[in-house]
Motif scaffolding. Structure first.
Motif, PDB file in Angstrom:
ATOM      1  N   PRO B 349       0.909  -0.804  -0.067  1.00 15.68           N
ATOM      2  CA  PRO B 349       0.090   0.473  -0.198  1.00 15.68           C
ATOM      3  C   PRO B 349       0.707   0.910  -0.068  1.00 15.68           C
ATOM      4  CG  PRO B 349       0.003  -1.202   2.281  1.00 15.68           C
ATOM      5  CD  PRO B 349       1.097  -1.982   0.829  1.00 15.68           C
ATOM      6  N   GLY B 354       2.013   3.265   7.892  1.00 18.07           N
ATOM      7  CA  GLY B 354       0.115   3.597   8.321  1.00 18.07           C
ATOM      8  C   GLY B 354      -0.604   2.160   7.979  1.00 18.07           C
ATOM      9  N   MET B 355       0.143   1.896   6.968  1.00 19.84           N
ATOM     10  CA  MET B 355      -0.826   0.250   6.531  1.00 19.84           C
ATOM     11  C   MET B 355      -0.138  -0.865   6.313  1.00 19.84           C
ATOM     12  SD  MET B 355      -3.687   0.449   3.272  1.00 19.84           S
ATOM     13  CE  MET B 355      -5.424   0.161   4.150  1.00 19.84           C
ATOM     14  N   GLY B 356       0.605  -0.693   5.560  1.00 19.96           N
ATOM     15  CA  GLY B 356       1.549  -2.124   5.207  1.00 19.96           C
ATOM     16  C   GLY B 356       2.412  -2.514   6.682  1.00 19.96           C
ATOM     17  N   LEU B 357       3.111  -1.860   7.870  1.00 18.90           N
ATOM     18  CA  LEU B 357       3.698  -2.300   8.226  1.00 18.90           C
ATOM     19  C   LEU B 357       3.200  -1.683  10.197  1.00 18.90           C
ATOM     20  CD1 LEU B 357       7.272  -1.854   6.059  1.00 18.90           C
ATOM     21  CD2 LEU B 357       6.652  -4.097   6.805  1.00 18.90           C
TER      22      LEU B 357
END
Lengths: 375, 509
Positions: B349, B354-357
């Motif tokens: 992403p 904030g989203m992938g990790l």
């Protein structure tokens, strides 16, 4: 170009710079230095305000907490209570769910326990009674944790306000039951429950009155450590706490995790109400929680949610409480002086966390710079 | 008023360290009035840190800064303003609920009461002088990214800045907006101001600047005149070794339908249709590029496929399983269900941390983000993740103090290596990436392109959402262009031209 203002500013006197990761050894060193500094500041203050010898004040503080076997056990009892609440708060705060409703969760757990003791005390065999009390306190606490979590998960309500409001409901509810169970009539207290039969009281373990308190809380400590650090649910809690988007991306059902975690958090806080009533006070009143629901927040954060570190901070706070009470009575000081001491010590302990993350760099004096240039 | 060689700022021997990391070492730099200076370097080469010392955010550990040939101490942003230095940060520092004028005077403390008309008049004066276009009464939350940036520039000009520092100003702008920004920069130069642009985009360096100063790994390499420089010569100085500027593109080997998207419509929380009846197919062994001005529905498109986005009725995303040939509907599922369906869908992403990790976790714990729940045990199995983390660490040359260091502390390129590494290690059949090379330096970008090409070769259907048209045209087999939530065209990557794609990006309906 227009003329610039003349600047003859010096380098800043102190600069705050972030440290690299600090070794655990060094971090504890900083904390101990912080504690020593606190003792020195307190000593100066004690002398300035009361003209008492600080050493003798400290000695009696220590005696107040650990002077006799009885006192030591009371300190241990209080530390275990605080530890139990902190363990309950840890999963919620790790999920960045601001559960400031532990106070209420303890109270409803305590009320449920007291109710079982009063109504079922003489109607059940002891082991069964304990199972019922245990379950009732957990259920009550879980409900108090679940309600704000449900509304947060479904409607995105603010959990800080919600859990705080739940405290007031719990306090009023407790007042109601205190009035209902009043004994003797007109005293506006419940008095010691089952003072003749001792039904529903913790039995001494290994000859110690508070043996069970210690065993139960330490078992929860170990369990919580593995739950938070090594279980899949603990991992989910950490991910949700860090970023809900990441959690969704990972396929975690965020709502479910919020509700599940708050049920666990509320249950353990409710359980500490059970310990407070059945294992310590044998009564119930609006002050059964006694602010532990808030003090435990400090313990949980200072320990960075590590259950074993929480043991240390719970003892520190219980010690400060006992010691402060002792010097207040022994030296005939009013309560506020001991509260000031407690405040100063906490301030330094919290402050040492700052110095673990940051360091200060002072401006070099002109002499030093000159000396360096000569080389 | 200005003479061409009048020195605005001189930095001598400036050094800055963070813990054990040396961000800037012994930097000498010279900035003149009436010129545009590009500060060029890879990610993590210390460009922003160096400029932050001029704007009063950091204080150097060693070295001396001269402004107008006088030694100065810049201890705070206020000192910087007093010296007429203004910086426009990559992440805007504006108050959303205030108007443009209120943001401009915020913290200025001019001593008298806030005179709306006077402020508006002076703002308009600045706008007219340099060719800006902002309305002093407009609230910031209703502004586009480019308007916000304009406001940031006007803000520092209002405060009388003569030296302007722009940190990656073009990263968030469209082609047209970039042109506009450049013309404003040229106007400021003509007015005798000194402009510094922090960037790692070579074409922009060549287009707008007079001189280029190059940093590499925190060290100062050289300053050259732009007219004597070429893309290749700058690249060499920036990365220290010759890099091939061509991206490999193999022919498609085994083309089979993998994803069929039909009538995908997404209406966001504000009731705005962000995706409007999108239909397309993605094939195995192919890289499908998605081009478009940012915010045209790219994010929603990928998130819909990944089961993260609520879609309107009638949408359909059918995945054809390469092994069983089964067709599986992905709409109405979630990431967990997609995994349970046996669909190996990998997604990189746009929002990496904030989203992938999980930023606070180390590489090991990030490796198990998507498969931590596998198996019946109540407890985590860290062994496999640790082995995978170690493999990615060596294979992709991730620079980190250790596999348990929180990934938040890594530089942007290394964060992306961790994320892409994990997604590829999951042996995907469909791989979606959003702005996979945004903010990455050339070397890391090529690492990513190579990884994507390897995936294509092994028969993965790759969807690559990108912003750099040159890269899209060199890397992708087909390019789908989105504009305002609609597909304005799907072109062949081998034959299409930049102009053709650019026109589709702004095509009106």
């Amino acid at each position: 170009m227009s003329h610039l203002p003349q600047t003859h500013k010096k380098e800043p006197l102190v600069r705050i710079v972030k440290r690299d990761a600090v070794s655990a050894k060094k971090a504890w060193g900083i904390r101990i230095i912080g504690l020593l500094c606190a003792l020195v500041v307190c000593a100066v203050l004690i002398f300035a305000l009361t003209k008492l010898n600080p050493i003798s004040v400290y000695t009696s503080m220590f005696r107040g907490a650990f002077g006799t076997a009885r006192r030591s056990w009371q300190t241990i009892r209080d530390a275990m209570m605080l530890l139990c609440v902190s363990l309950g708060l840890a999963p919620a705060f790790m999920m960045r769910f601001w559960n400031i409703g532990a106070e209420g969760q303890i109270l409803v757990g305590g009320v449920a326990t007291a109710g079982c003791m009063i109504y079922l005390g003489d109607k059940m065999p002891t082991p069964l009674l304990f199972v019922v009390m245990f379950a009732a306190s957990i259920l009550a606490g879980a409900l108090w944790g679940f309600v704000p979590a449900f509304f947060k998960a479904k409607f995105g309500t603010n959990e800080t306000l919600f859990t705080l409001m739940m405290n007031y409901i719990a306090i009023q509810l407790t007042s109601y039951f205190v009035a209902l169970w009043e004994k003797p009539f007109g005293s506006n207290t419940v008095g010691i429950i089952n003072d003749r039969t001792n039904a529903g009281w913790f039995r001494p373990l290994f000859g110690q009155q508070y043996g069970w308190n210690v065993v139960i809380v330490l078992l929860i400590t170990i369990g919580m450590y593995f739950y938070l650090r090594h279980s899949k649910q603990g991992y989910e809690i950490q991910v949700v706490g860090e970023s809900e988007n990441t959690a969704r991306y990972a396929g975690i059902n965020v709502r479910r995790v919020i509700m599940r975690t708050m049920i666990i958090s509320g249950s353990i806080c409710g359980l500490s109400g059970f310990i407070a009533v059945a294992g310590a006070g044998h009564t119930i009143s609006v002050s059964t929680a006694g602010g532990r629901g808030f003090t435990a927040i400090i313990v949980a954060w200072l320990s960075k949610f590590n259950p074993f570190v929480m043991i240390i901070f719970s003892f520190l706070l219980a010690f400060l409480d006992k010691g402060a009470a002792e010097i207040a009575s022994k030296f005939n000081l009013n309560d506020h002086v001991s509260s000031i001491l407690k405040g100063i010590i906490l301030f330094f302990v919290l402050g040492s966390e700052f110095f673990i993350t940051y360091k200060l760099i002072f401006r070099k004096s002109e002499k030093e710079i000159a000396a360096k240039e000569e080389k | 008023m200005s003479n061409e060689y009048k020195s605005a700022i001189r930095m001598e021997g400036v050094t800055k360290t963070f813990g054990s990391v040396i961000a800037n070492q012994n930097i000498n730099l010279d900035i003149r009035y009436g010129e545009v200076l590009s500060l060029l370097g890879e990610n993590g080469s210390g460009k922003t840190t160096l400029m932050n010392m001029l704007s009063g955010i950091y204080f150097p550990d060693a070295g001396q800064i001269y402004v107008n040939d006088e030694p100065v101490m810049i201890r705070s942003p206020k000192d910087a303003f007093d010296l007429k230095i203004g910086m426009i940060h990559q992440h805007f520092k504006l108050v959303d609920v205030f108007t443009a004028a209120e943001n401009i005077v915020l913290g200025l403390n001019e001593g008298k009461r806030y005179d709306k008309k006077e402020v508006a008049r002076r703002v308009r004066e600045i706008c007219a002088k340099y060719g800006f276009d902002i309305d002093p009464e407009q609230k910031v939350y209703s502004m586009s990214v480019s308007q916000k940036q304009t406001l940031e520039i006007v803000k520092v000009l209002y405060r009388g800045a003569d030296i302007l520092i722009l940190d990656e100003p073009t990263a968030v702008l469209t082609l047209q907006e970039i042109e506009k920004l450049f013309s404003v920069i040229r106007n400021m130069r003509a007015d005798g101001k000194s402009v510094v642009i922090i960037t790692h985009k070579l074409n922009e360096v060549l287009a707008v600047s007079d001189r280029v100063a190059i940093l590499r790994h925190g060290e100062y390499i050289a300053t050259v005149d732009t007219k004597d420089a070429t893309e290749l010569s700058l690249t060499e100085m920036m990365v220290g070794k010759k890099v091939e500027l061509d991206i490999a593109r193999d022919d498609i080997a085994d083309k089979k339908l993998r994803l069929a998207v039909k009538d995908l419509t997404v209406v966001n929380g504000d009731g705005i249709t962000v995706l409007d009846h999108i239909s397309f197919d993605a094939f195995s062994g192919e890289i499908l590029g998605v081009a478009g001005i940012s915010g045209c529905g790219q994010k929603e498109l990928l998130e819909s496929i990944a089961g993260l986005q609520k879609t309107a009725e009638g949408a359909s995303v059918v995945f054809s399983d390469p092994e069983s040939g089964e067709e599986k509907q992905l709409i109405g599922t979630n990431p967990k269900k997609i995994r349970e369906l046996g669909v190996h869908l990998s997604f990189v992403p746009e929002d990496r941390l904030g989203m992938g990790l999980v930023g606070s976790m180390g590489m090991t714990e990030n490796m198990m983000l998507k498969n931590y729940s596998d198996g019946k045990s109540l407890f985590l199995d860290r062994k496999q993740s640790k082995a995978l983390a170690e493999r990615i660490l060596t294979e992709l040359e991730v620079v980190t103090p250790g596999i348990n260091t929180p990934v938040r502390r890594l530089s942007g390129g290394n964060v992306q290596k961790v994320l892409v590494g994990r997604e590829i290690a999951a042996a995907p059949t469909v791989l979606m990436t959003a702005y996979a090379v945004r903010g990455l330096d050339i070397n890391t970008s090529y690492t990513i392109y190579n990884l994507l090409n390897e995936q294509k070769k092994s028969g993965v259907a790759v969807i690559y959402v990108g912003e750099d048209l040159d890269v899209l045209l060199q890397l992708c087999d087909r390019i789908m262009v989105l504009c305002g939530g609609k597909i304005t065209g799907i072109v062949d990557g081998r034959t299409a031209t930049k102009e053709q794609v650019g026109a589709l990006m702004v095509k009106s309906h």
